[in-house]
Structures are given as structure tokens and as C-alpha cells.
Design a protein around this motif. Structure first.
Motif, PDB file in Angstrom:
ATOM      1  N   ALA A  70       0.833  -1.206   0.000  1.00 23.08           N
ATOM      2  CA  ALA A  70       0.000   0.000   0.000  1.00 23.08           C
ATOM      3  C   ALA A  70       0.865   1.252   0.000  1.00 23.08           C
ATOM      4  O   ALA A  70       1.747   1.405   0.841  1.00 23.08           O
ATOM      5  N   LEU A  71       0.607   2.141  -0.962  1.00 24.76           N
ATOM      6  CA  LEU A  71       1.384   3.374  -0.979  1.00 24.76           C
ATOM      7  C   LEU A  71       0.846   4.313   0.085  1.00 24.76           C
ATOM      8  O   LEU A  71      -0.337   4.636   0.097  1.00 24.76           O
ATOM      9  N   PRO A  72       1.691   4.713   1.005  1.00 21.41           N
ATOM     10  CA  PRO A  72       1.259   5.498   2.161  1.00 21.41           C
ATOM     11  C   PRO A  72       0.944   6.943   1.774  1.00 21.41           C
ATOM     12  O   PRO A  72       1.659   7.542   0.983  1.00 21.41           O
ATOM     13  N   ALA A  73      -0.149   7.484   2.345  1.00 23.70           N
ATOM     14  CA  ALA A  73      -0.511   8.878   2.090  1.00 23.70           C
ATOM     15  C   ALA A  73       0.633   9.789   2.545  1.00 23.70           C
ATOM     16  O   ALA A  73       1.064  10.671   1.827  1.00 23.70           O
ATOM     17  N   THR A  74       1.111   9.552   3.745  1.00 21.17           N
ATOM     18  CA  THR A  74       2.307  10.230   4.224  1.00 21.17           C
ATOM     19  C   THR A  74       3.477   9.281   4.046  1.00 21.17           C
ATOM     20  O   THR A  74       3.417   8.147   4.506  1.00 21.17           O
ATOM     21  N   PRO A  75       4.510   9.763   3.375  1.00 25.78           N
ATOM     22  CA  PRO A  75       5.664   8.888   3.166  1.00 25.78           C
ATOM     23  C   PRO A  75       6.219   8.344   4.482  1.00 25.78           C
ATOM     24  O   PRO A  75       6.796   7.273   4.504  1.00 25.78           O
ATOM     25  N   ALA A  76       6.014   9.106   5.575  1.00 29.59           N
ATOM     26  CA  ALA A  76       6.444   8.652   6.894  1.00 29.59           C
ATOM     27  C   ALA A  76       7.938   8.388   6.908  1.00 29.59           C
ATOM     28  O   ALA A  76       8.415   7.564   7.671  1.00 29.59           O
ATOM     29  N   PHE A  77       8.648   9.107   6.070  1.00 31.53           N
ATOM     30  CA  PHE A  77      10.090   8.964   6.071  1.00 31.53           C
ATOM     31  C   PHE A  77      10.663   9.729   7.249  1.00 31.53           C
ATOM     32  O   PHE A  77      10.357  10.891   7.461  1.00 31.53           O
ATOM     33  N   SER A  78      11.466   9.055   8.007  1.00 29.33           N
ATOM     34  CA  SER A  78      12.110   9.718   9.129  1.00 29.33           C
ATOM     35  C   SER A  78      13.584   9.362   9.114  1.00 29.33           C
ATOM     36  O   SER A  78      13.947   8.194   9.124  1.00 29.33           O
ATOM     37  N   PRO A  79      14.453  10.377   9.071  1.00 31.63           N
ATOM     38  CA  PRO A  79      15.884  10.088   9.035  1.00 31.63           C
ATOM     39  C   PRO A  79      16.315   9.284  10.253  1.00 31.63           C
ATOM     40  O   PRO A  79      15.704   9.371  11.316  1.00 31.63           O
ATOM     41  N   LEU A  80      17.365   8.523  10.077  1.00 31.48           N
ATOM     42  CA  LEU A  80      17.883   7.676  11.141  1.00 31.48           C
ATOM     43  C   LEU A  80      18.188   8.485  12.399  1.00 31.48           C
ATOM     44  O   LEU A  80      17.823   8.086  13.503  1.00 31.48           O
ATOM     45  N   TYR A  81      18.858   9.621  12.218  1.00 26.95           N
ATOM     46  CA  TYR A  81      19.260  10.383  13.402  1.00 26.95           C
ATOM     47  C   TYR A  81      18.044  10.854  14.184  1.00 26.95           C
ATOM     48  O   TYR A  81      18.076  10.982  15.404  1.00 26.95           O
TER      49      TYR A  81
END
Lengths: 256, 256
Positions: free
Chosen positions: A12-23
DNA sequence: CAGTGGTCTAGACCACGCT
DNA sequence: GCGTGGTCTAGACCACTGT
């Protein structure tokens, strides 16, 4: 432990990419440890190398996480010694939250404030108090009224409201006798560390009672300062309403 | 170009080691270019790669220098586009220096302030004005008095003093007609960018004249806000004394 | 001296904005 | 697709603090 910042696994392609950098994830983990009291105010946290090993991440990534937490004054770096949990019990950051300074600018001209506790009692939150503290009306709170004096001159009249749960057992003696900032006492005795605060400032006229307590004439213009202070998680833990005499002092603010 | 951070060459052991990290030297060089107007407010500065080549330094070092300048709001990073010189002519940072907000919190409830210029004239610095602006007594200054109104309600009465040299030729028309923040006009017309400011806040009672201009009764408590604003090099370029009505607005401050 | 944070580099890859 | 800033890594060396 921290999932590498790959796109989601599920189809499922997320509405919010929800990308969060590792740091950022590391930062959150450290914040969580602070919140849970794994490391207490004034203590050292593990070295960058240890944390890097613990989280299976490079030292540089931990460094960036710590850098941000230090910028927010949650941690304090000390070269050659380590990284420490920030605390209000430090000479050097004593007055981070008190912006009223003598017109001369010399804060230590007449030493620390004398505290006079006028009142310290349990009560129940009224509507606006409850709203400010994210409680429900009628929930228990601790209410404190005090006067702060400098060189014998009564200068600040303050009312404090604290949530009854975390501050169960607070006494007038504690408020009066602790040698050091009140917020340092809150850390030590109740494990509550104030991290952020927001103030709303107005000009008001002193009423009869206020005037008497501050030794000024009724109608004297005073600075009204309402503060909501919060802990790590952002939850409000104190409401404070102060009246400041600004005859020979002023509220100092830096816009940067 | 930047000298590697080696100990001094001369044999004399320096009282101050005078060690300055490379990124700090780069930061100073960039600051210098900003000060000299090599890149103007709103413009893009060269890319990190270009700057790295220019200063003969790694991209990471330039990055750290820019990071700090961005944290101080002198530069603005925009991913995918570049790094830009910060400016007051941006919707989004419009009110960085005006802390008076409606109690409702909605700043745009009644749109931008209307400006009424009461006075705009050249004069000479008196003692305290000169001191605040780092001039000598008697040096020329431009003096402005104005009222700011929100939704037709006069709310702020302000006196401004500006050094006569940099602000030669400022007119009441410019003060009144420029569409946007006054500080944006200062950037565009006089090449003066305000970067930092310090405010001293007190509570005072309105006198007859002030009361009339703000449409309140004499004696009404008002916030007195004295501001000194400075440019890149830290030199003061404006003294401002304001009186704020705080009936249905307050001065908002965040302590972090 | 060992251990900590601080600086600097070089290179790979990612996310974003434009053309 | 290309150029921008953003993230992540790995390694070398410096500066400061204590033993």
C-alpha cells in the motif's frame, strides 16, 4: 534496532511517506530514555561510541541526534568529560526561565531571591486551570502563592498551579527552604524536569490586595506574566501567573 | 585560503590559544560576504560544492558553517533549490520581530497592521539615543513616530530612531506606503538588514497624549517595549520605543 | 595515558524541485 | 535527468579532562 529508512515494505502506498531520518529515530529513542528517567538530570549519558554500538549506527549519526538535543538544552556537552542531562541545578543556567533583570543588567547585584510562601494547598482545578494543565475540571491540583523579593524589596507576586498527581506531597516548607531554583527542587523531589515554557505578557493595574503584597500603591502598572511550563513529552506541568514590579527592573527578551 | 588550525607560528606562547576551527573561519568569510552585500536578501548564495571549491575546503566543512548561519536565521536552506539569504520580505517570517498577538492566537484574524505616520524628521541624537545607537551626541538621526492599528483599533504607538547616515533620505511616504514589513523596506531601500534585536519590557501608565493617540483613558496600563535592533556586524541600527495596548492582545514569548 | 567530545575529510546514496 | 541540499558512513586526527 532502528529500521533503515527504506520505503515501506507493505504494498500500500502510504498517504504520508512517513520517512524519518535515522538520526531522528535515534533522537526519539534518547528522548524516550530521558523521559523514562534512565538517565537523571545532572548525570552523564553513555558516550557517543557506546550509543552508536547500542543503536547499531555510526558515531556520526548519534552525534547529529545529540547535537539537536543539546541545541534544545535537553543535554549539555562537555568536551573531554561526556554528555550530561541538563538540569536547573546549575549556577550557570540558574535564570534560564526568569527574564526579569535589574536595569543595571547585573543579575547578581543583590543575590538570589528571597521566597515568602503565602499559601500552599491542595485544591481542585477550575475550568481554565484544568484547560491550561490538560486536566479535567475538578481534578486535584496543588496551588501555591508566594512573593519573591530582591534585597528585601518585594518584586514578584506569583500563583502556581501544579497537577496533583506528579506533585503529591508538596509542602510549603519544601517551597520555602530548598536552596536553589524551584525547578531544581521539582527535579530532585518529584522527578519533573521543566524543559520548555510559553509566556503571555500584559500590562495591568495592581488591585488593593496585590498592591499591599508588593508594597506599591493600588493602580500601579504591573507586568502580568502567565506561564505554562512543560516536560520532555510536551505535557504541561505548571501554570504560573506572576505580577512583576518594573520600577527598576525589566523583562529582557532577545529576538534572534 | 583559510589557514589550517595550527598553533601560532611565532614563538611567544599566546595567552589565548586563538584556535579557531576551519568551519568557523568559513562562517566568518560567508558572514563577511553577506555584510558587504555580495549576496543580497532573497538571493541564492553559491551551492555548497561551489563554496567548498572557492574556500578549498570539503563540502562537509562548508555545510557546518552554513548550518550555523541557518540556525541564526541569516540563511535559509531549501532542499532541491539552494541556500538563500534570509529576508524580512517573506509571508512566512513576516512577524519574527513583532511578538504582540491577539489573545485568540490567530495572527491573521484582522490582516496586516495599518500604519499612520505622525512624524518623520531629521534631528540630532540626544545622550541616551546616541548611546543606544553607538553614535555621538549631536550626530544626525531620523526620528519617526507612528501608530499601528489592527482592524481599525489603534494598538501600538511607536517612536523610532535611525542613524542618519545609513538612512539618509527616508521619507514619511516610504514609511507609510511600502506594502510589507518596515524591515523589508529597510533592506530594499537602504541595504540595512536587521538580524537581531533585544527588547526591554515594562508596565507603564498612559499619559494624556499617549492615551489620546491610542484611544484609551489616561492611566491605562500599557506595555512599554524598548528595542535595539542590529545588523550583521552587531552594530545597532535602530532604537524603537513602543507602547502596546494589551486589552485583547498579549506579548507572546517562548522560553526554550 | 586513556577516554571523551570536536573537527575534517571523502564518498555513496537519498529526497526534492525544476526543466 | 540534473543539480540542489539531506543523510549516513568510516576513518583520521585534534583538543580537553582526568588519572
Amino acid at each position: 534496532m532502528p529500521t533503515p529508512p527504506f520505503p515501506d515494505d507493505a504494498g500500500a502506498l502510504p498517504a504520508t511517506p512517513a520517512f524519518s531520518p535515522l538520526y531522528q529515530q535515534i533522537k526519539d529513542l534518547i528522548l524516550q530514555s530521558l523521559q523514562q528517567g534512565e538517565w537523571k538530570p545532572g548525570e552523564a549519558i553513555p558516550s557517543e561510541i557506546d550509543l552508536a554500538a547500542r543503536y547499531r549506527v555510526s558515531q556520526g549519526t548519534v552525534r547529529k541526534a545529540i547535537d539537536e538535543l543539546a541545541a534544545e538544552h535537553l543535554l549539555v556537552r562537555r568536551q573531554g568529560k561526556g554528555t550530561f542531562v541538563a538540569t536547573h541545578a546549575e549556577q550557570h543556567v540558574q535564570y534560564r526561565f526568569l527574564r526579569l533583570v535589574p536595569d543595571s543588567g547585573d543579575r547578581d547585584a543583590n543575590g538570589p531571591a528571597q521566597r515568602t510562601i503565602l499559601e500552599c494547598r491542595r485544591s481542585r482545578a477550575t475550568g481554565d486551570i484544568a484547560r491550561a494543565l490538560a486536566l479535567r475540571s475538578g481534578e486535584p491540583v496543588v496551588q501555591v502563592r508566594r512573593v519573591l523579593s530582591f534585597a528585601g524589596v518585594p518584586t514578584i507576586l506569583e500563583d502556581l498551579w501544579l497537577p496533583g498527581g506528579p506533585f503529591k506531597g508538596l509542602t510549603a516548607e519544601q517551597m520555602a527552604d530548598y536552596p536553589g531554583p524551584t525547578y531544581a527542587m521539582f527535579e530532585l523531589e518529584f522527578g519533573v524536569r521543566m524543559v520548555r515554557a510559553e509566556e503571555k505578557i500584559r500590562a495591568v493595574a495592581a488591585d488593593e490586595q496585590q498592591a499591599a503584597l508588593l508594597a506599591v500603591s493600588p493602580g500601579t502598572p504591573l507586568l502580568s506574566v502567565e506561564r505554562i511550563a512543560s516536560t520532555y513529552n510536551g505535557l504541561p506541568m505548571e501554570l504560573r501567573r506572576g505580577l512583576y514590579r518594573t520600577g527598576d527592573r525589566h523583562y529582557r527578551n532577545v529576538l534572534a
